[in-house]
Motif scaffolding. Sequence first.
Motif, PDB file in Angstrom:
ATOM      1  N   GLY A  79      -5.163   2.804   4.335  1.00 56.31           N
ATOM      2  CA  GLY A  79      -5.772   2.398   5.570  1.00 56.31           C
ATOM      3  C   GLY A  79      -5.870   3.619   6.623  1.00 56.31           C
ATOM      4  O   GLY A  79      -7.014   3.920   7.360  1.00 56.31           O
ATOM      5  N   LEU A  80      -4.985   4.073   7.016  1.00 59.59           N
ATOM      6  CA  LEU A  80      -4.752   5.202   7.888  1.00 59.59           C
ATOM      7  C   LEU A  80      -5.433   6.408   7.509  1.00 59.59           C
ATOM      8  O   LEU A  80      -6.110   7.277   8.035  1.00 59.59           O
ATOM      9  CB  LEU A  80      -3.261   5.194   8.261  1.00 59.59           C
ATOM     10  CG  LEU A  80      -2.383   4.355   9.119  1.00 59.59           C
ATOM     11  CD1 LEU A  80      -1.031   4.838   9.082  1.00 59.59           C
ATOM     12  CD2 LEU A  80      -3.163   4.204  10.219  1.00 59.59           C
ATOM     13  N   PRO A 110       2.406  -3.338   0.535  1.00 62.77           N
ATOM     14  CA  PRO A 110       2.057  -3.163   1.934  1.00 62.77           C
ATOM     15  C   PRO A 110       1.852  -1.977   2.715  1.00 62.77           C
ATOM     16  O   PRO A 110       1.047  -1.518   3.387  1.00 62.77           O
ATOM     17  CB  PRO A 110       2.821  -4.322   2.929  1.00 62.77           C
ATOM     18  CG  PRO A 110       3.273  -5.169   1.596  1.00 62.77           C
ATOM     19  CD  PRO A 110       3.616  -4.206   0.267  1.00 62.77           C
ATOM     20  N   THR A 111       3.019  -1.003   2.320  1.00 58.83           N
ATOM     21  CA  THR A 111       3.072   0.096   2.922  1.00 58.83           C
ATOM     22  C   THR A 111       2.182   1.249   2.469  1.00 58.83           C
ATOM     23  O   THR A 111       1.450   1.919   3.162  1.00 58.83           O
ATOM     24  CB  THR A 111       4.687   0.663   2.609  1.00 58.83           C
ATOM     25  OG1 THR A 111       5.546  -0.105   3.191  1.00 58.83           O
ATOM     26  CG2 THR A 111       4.676   1.972   3.436  1.00 58.83           C
ATOM     27  N   ALA A 112       1.703   1.024   1.097  1.00 61.24           N
ATOM     28  CA  ALA A 112       0.729   1.881   0.474  1.00 61.24           C
ATOM     29  C   ALA A 112      -0.582   1.346   0.930  1.00 61.24           C
ATOM     30  O   ALA A 112      -1.499   2.515   1.386  1.00 61.24           O
ATOM     31  CB  ALA A 112       0.617   1.924  -1.138  1.00 61.24           C
ATOM     32  N   VAL A 113      -0.848   0.396   1.353  1.00 62.39           N
ATOM     33  CA  VAL A 113      -1.941  -0.360   1.721  1.00 62.39           C
ATOM     34  C   VAL A 113      -2.310   0.218   3.220  1.00 62.39           C
ATOM     35  O   VAL A 113      -3.254   0.565   3.440  1.00 62.39           O
ATOM     36  CB  VAL A 113      -2.106  -1.866   1.744  1.00 62.39           C
ATOM     37  CG1 VAL A 113      -3.361  -2.466   2.392  1.00 62.39           C
ATOM     38  CG2 VAL A 113      -2.190  -2.147   0.335  1.00 62.39           C
ATOM     39  N   GLY A 168      14.284  -5.138   1.624  1.00 67.28           N
ATOM     40  CA  GLY A 168      13.164  -4.877   2.465  1.00 67.28           C
ATOM     41  C   GLY A 168      11.951  -5.270   1.753  1.00 67.28           C
ATOM     42  O   GLY A 168      11.924  -6.122   0.791  1.00 67.28           O
ATOM     43  N   ASP A 169      10.870  -4.833   2.520  1.00 65.05           N
ATOM     44  CA  ASP A 169       9.513  -5.224   1.729  1.00 65.05           C
ATOM     45  C   ASP A 169       9.181  -4.278   0.693  1.00 65.05           C
ATOM     46  O   ASP A 169       9.693  -3.310   0.172  1.00 65.05           O
ATOM     47  CB  ASP A 169       8.406  -4.596   2.950  1.00 65.05           C
ATOM     48  CG  ASP A 169       8.389  -5.525   4.366  1.00 65.05           C
ATOM     49  OD1 ASP A 169       8.933  -6.758   4.157  1.00 65.05           O
ATOM     50  OD2 ASP A 169       7.970  -5.100   5.038  1.00 65.05           O
ATOM     51  N   SER A 170       8.101  -4.921  -0.129  1.00 66.76           N
ATOM     52  CA  SER A 170       7.447  -4.244  -1.137  1.00 66.76           C
ATOM     53  C   SER A 170       6.803  -3.160  -0.831  1.00 66.76           C
ATOM     54  O   SER A 170       6.223  -2.857   0.232  1.00 66.76           O
ATOM     55  CB  SER A 170       6.472  -5.340  -1.873  1.00 66.76           C
ATOM     56  OG  SER A 170       6.049  -4.652  -2.854  1.00 66.76           O
TER      57      SER A 170
END
Length: 63
Positions: free
Chosen positions: A37-38, A30-33, A25-27
């Motif tokens: 942001g949220l 990006p999820t942490a970014v 899956g993804d790194s």
Amino acid sequence: MQLLTFLYVATVARLSELRREADRGDSPVPTAVIIAGLVAAGITVTALVATKAKAWMDGIPTR
């Protein structure tokens, strides 16, 4: 003897599955970014609402 052979074959098969490179899956970056942001957007909205509510409450006349 059959049990030992079965356990050996099952262990070797499982280890070869684990060693194989799989799609993970993804790194997480990006999820942490996105989460950061949220959180920033949530803090901004909360501060804006608190400011508007305080201004509205200050505008209410007292006796």
